[in-house]
Design a protein around this motif. Structure first.
Motif, PDB file in Angstrom:
ATOM      1  N   ALA A 175       0.943  -1.148  -0.360  1.00  0.00           N
ATOM      2  CA  ALA A 175      -0.208   0.311  -0.188  1.00  0.00           C
ATOM      3  C   ALA A 175       0.788   1.480   0.329  1.00  0.00           C
ATOM      4  O   ALA A 175       0.421   2.611  -1.058  1.00  0.00           O
ATOM      5  CB  ALA A 175      -0.917  -0.238   1.134  1.00  0.00           C
ATOM      6  N   ALA A 176       1.769   1.210   0.594  1.00  0.00           N
ATOM      7  CA  ALA A 176       2.446   2.002   1.446  1.00  0.00           C
ATOM      8  C   ALA A 176       3.381   2.613  -0.088  1.00  0.00           C
ATOM      9  O   ALA A 176       3.975   3.932  -0.943  1.00  0.00           O
ATOM     10  CB  ALA A 176       3.404   2.235   2.073  1.00  0.00           C
ATOM     11  N   MET A 177       3.964   1.274  -1.389  1.00  0.00           N
ATOM     12  CA  MET A 177       4.204   1.725  -2.246  1.00  0.00           C
ATOM     13  C   MET A 177       3.303   2.404  -3.317  1.00  0.00           C
ATOM     14  O   MET A 177       3.477   3.029  -4.107  1.00  0.00           O
ATOM     15  CB  MET A 177       5.289   0.488  -2.671  1.00  0.00           C
ATOM     16  N   ASP A 178       1.976   1.907  -3.214  1.00  0.00           N
ATOM     17  CA  ASP A 178       1.206   1.948  -4.064  1.00  0.00           C
ATOM     18  C   ASP A 178       1.511   4.009  -4.275  1.00  0.00           C
ATOM     19  O   ASP A 178       1.023   4.173  -5.277  1.00  0.00           O
ATOM     20  CB  ASP A 178      -0.083   1.408  -4.414  1.00  0.00           C
ATOM     21  N   ASN A 179       0.774   4.071  -2.872  1.00  0.00           N
ATOM     22  CA  ASN A 179       0.578   5.828  -3.026  1.00  0.00           C
ATOM     23  C   ASN A 179       1.874   6.330  -3.349  1.00  0.00           C
ATOM     24  O   ASN A 179       1.643   7.758  -3.728  1.00  0.00           O
ATOM     25  CB  ASN A 179       0.105   5.703  -1.008  1.00  0.00           C
ATOM     26  N   ALA A 180       2.881   5.734  -2.951  1.00  0.00           N
ATOM     27  CA  ALA A 180       4.525   6.419  -2.996  1.00  0.00           C
ATOM     28  C   ALA A 180       4.538   6.711  -4.988  1.00  0.00           C
ATOM     29  O   ALA A 180       4.502   7.914  -5.266  1.00  0.00           O
ATOM     30  CB  ALA A 180       4.994   5.978  -2.740  1.00  0.00           C
ATOM     31  N   LEU A 181       4.090   5.816  -5.602  1.00  0.00           N
ATOM     32  CA  LEU A 181       3.931   5.850  -7.193  1.00  0.00           C
ATOM     33  C   LEU A 181       3.255   6.365  -7.866  1.00  0.00           C
ATOM     34  O   LEU A 181       3.863   7.204  -8.416  1.00  0.00           O
ATOM     35  CB  LEU A 181       3.501   3.910  -7.589  1.00  0.00           C
ATOM     36  N   ASN A 182       1.917   6.989  -6.965  1.00  0.00           N
ATOM     37  CA  ASN A 182       0.351   7.887  -7.557  1.00  0.00           C
ATOM     38  C   ASN A 182       1.076   8.632  -7.256  1.00  0.00           C
ATOM     39  O   ASN A 182       1.101   9.810  -8.525  1.00  0.00           O
ATOM     40  CB  ASN A 182      -0.781   7.351  -6.672  1.00  0.00           C
ATOM     41  N   ASP A 183       1.704   9.060  -6.019  1.00  0.00           N
ATOM     42  CA  ASP A 183       2.278  10.735  -5.432  1.00  0.00           C
ATOM     43  C   ASP A 183       3.144  10.880  -7.049  1.00  0.00           C
ATOM     44  O   ASP A 183       3.207  12.512  -7.358  1.00  0.00           O
ATOM     45  CB  ASP A 183       2.584  10.952  -4.456  1.00  0.00           C
ATOM     46  N   ILE A 184       4.128  10.440  -6.918  1.00  0.00           N
ATOM     47  CA  ILE A 184       5.152  10.655  -8.009  1.00  0.00           C
ATOM     48  C   ILE A 184       4.987  10.796  -9.070  1.00  0.00           C
ATOM     49  O   ILE A 184       5.645  11.427  -9.909  1.00  0.00           O
ATOM     50  CB  ILE A 184       6.481   9.272  -8.101  1.00  0.00           C
TER      51      ILE A 184
END
Length: 459
Positions: A175-184
């Protein structure tokens, strides 16, 4: 008289600049690109032809729309072109000097180091892990429910990439990786329309989110590397190969280089496959006749057992579906280079520093190469059709020396996952409006891919 004319004939005129939109002062075509980037490039190709000139602020740029010109840049004269700085300046903080962004001898050296991890034998060994993790995902699905297939595919392929490339589990980090990718991704999309670079340290709201997201990813990758350094040894994965590798002078890769390569493989390696599968599920939900033929093939070859690597040779239609989905919705929808010296392409003179864009989004939908190009027709991919297709009319993984090192990995992964899914489920479109592609680094489905699950009668 004829002789006299011949002697006084003027020399051929030097190649002229390509046609294209004039754009605005200072900004060039950045506003047009920012408002509708997926519309801007096709309109340019339709109006101006195979070589289109425009400006990105003060940067000269061209769009190439013919396979012969693409082959010249990617293969024939590849040493005269580097990754284009206009785009990659946006993502250097993410990938550093990993394979995706590195150049020259340093890139070639690291490509050779990574190559053994993607050799055919090694890739084939990953098949069981891919199917095992897919089965675990499918066990959580319930007939009748509506799921976001894109979110599921991103989560699954991230787990697969972490396990096969680094022999690590990222279950708690998905979940943290997915949210980070979306922000980037959102921040990089915003940066496309800027004519200049604003340093990451400037505390703009987008920069704050971007830097926070980057720290999340680096924390996860650094933890994986640190765990492996405490317990070294060859586990048959990419990280083992990188940690055992040495330069010619005997030095190992630095921690920074390990980080750059690991981030590149983890992020770029999982999203391409996830997107290919997301768009495939979307297309299957819209084309029941294709779905029925696919299900029949999988049932005939695999039955109720789990797919294995040896099945791939017989899963012909399954592979054609993946190929056709990547034709219509190529994850890497735009590829860029930059001329390092003056050159001539398509009869036009291009100065050093010109950014070169090639768009699979356009090439894959060109009626010169594909009949009925907007239709989803997996059966078009016969051996005869493939042989007559120009080399660079279809290029979801790029081409030339810099072709994606994980191509075989991605195609095998996508086919095995698709076969395992259609064994057990049929997909019905569950959205209330047509899906729209969103173009940034990759071509994502805006709003996800909502589908209702139906259990197969023969599952």
């Amino acid at each position: 008289m004829d002789t006299d004319l011949s002697l006084h004939a003027s020399a051929p005129s030097p190649p002229t600049s390509p046609p294209g939109p004039k754009g605005l002062p200072v900004l060039g075509s950045l506003l047009d690109m920012g408002s509708d980037i997926l519309g801007f490039f096709p309109k340019c190709a339709e109006r101006y032809g195979d070589v289109v000139a425009f400006r990105l602020g003060s940067w000269p740029a061209v769009l190439l729309n013919h396979p012969d010109d693409v082959e010249h840049v990617f293969v024939d004269a590849h040493e005269d072109f580097i990754k284009n700085r206009f785009f990659w300046r946006q993502v250097t903080a993410i990938f550093g000097k990993g394979l995706l962004t590195n150049e020259g001898e340093d890139w070639l050296r690291h490509r050779r180091i990574a190559a053994p991890a993607f050799a055919t034998r090694r890739v084939n060994d990953y098949a069981d892990t891919m199917v095992q993790l897919t089965s675990e995902m499918l066990d959580t699905w319930t007939p009748g429910e509506v799921r976001n297939a894109h979110a599921d595919m991103m989560s699954l392929t991230l787990r697969i990439a972490a396990k096969t490339l680094f022999d690590a589990s990222v279950e708690a980090d998905v979940a943290a990786m997915d949210n980070a990718l979306n922000d980037i991704t959102r921040e990089i999309t915003a940066r496309f329309s800027r004519p200049f670079v604003i340093p990451d340290r400037v505390p703009l709201p987008g920069h704050v989110r971007y830097n926070r997201a980057l720290r999340r990813i680096e924390t996860i990758v650094t933890r994986i590397i640190a765990e492996r350094q405490r317990h070294p040894g060859d586990r048959g994965d990419l990280l083992s190969a990188l940690m055992r590798a040495h330069y010619d002078d005997g030095r190992p890769l630095s921690d920074k280089q390990l980080r750059d390569e690991a981030v590149t493989m983890l992020l770029a390696g999982h999203e391409t496959t996830a997107l290919a599968l997301s768009w495939t599920v979307h297309l299957l939900s819209q084309h029941p006749s294709v779905d029925e033929r696919l299900s029949a093939e999988v049932h005939r070859i695999i039955g109720k057992r789990r797919p294995v690597f040896e099945d791939l040779a017989e899963l012909t239609y399954t592979g054609q579906i993946i190929i056709e989905a990547m034709r219509l919705y190529p994850p890497a929808w735009l590829i860029g280079r930059e001329a390092v010296k003056d050159c001539e392409i398509g009869g036009y003179h291009l100065p050093s520093g010109t950014t070169i864009f090639v768009s699979p989004w356009i090439m894959h939908r060109d009626p010169r190469f594909f009949d009925d190009p907007l239709s989803f027709r997996p059966g078009r991919w016969t051996p005869e059709f493939t042989r007559q297709l120009p080399r660079f009319a279809y290029m979801p993984f790029g081409g030339g020396p810099r072709i994606c090192i994980g191509k075989a990995f991605a195609l095998m992964e996508a086919s095995l996952i698709l076969a395992a899914m259609v064994q057990r489920f049929r997909f019905q479109w569950g959205g209330d409006r047509p899906i729209k592609p969103s173009a940034s680094i990759t071509l994502r489905p805006k709003g996800g891919v909502p589908v209702r699950l139906h259990e197969r009668e023969n599952s």
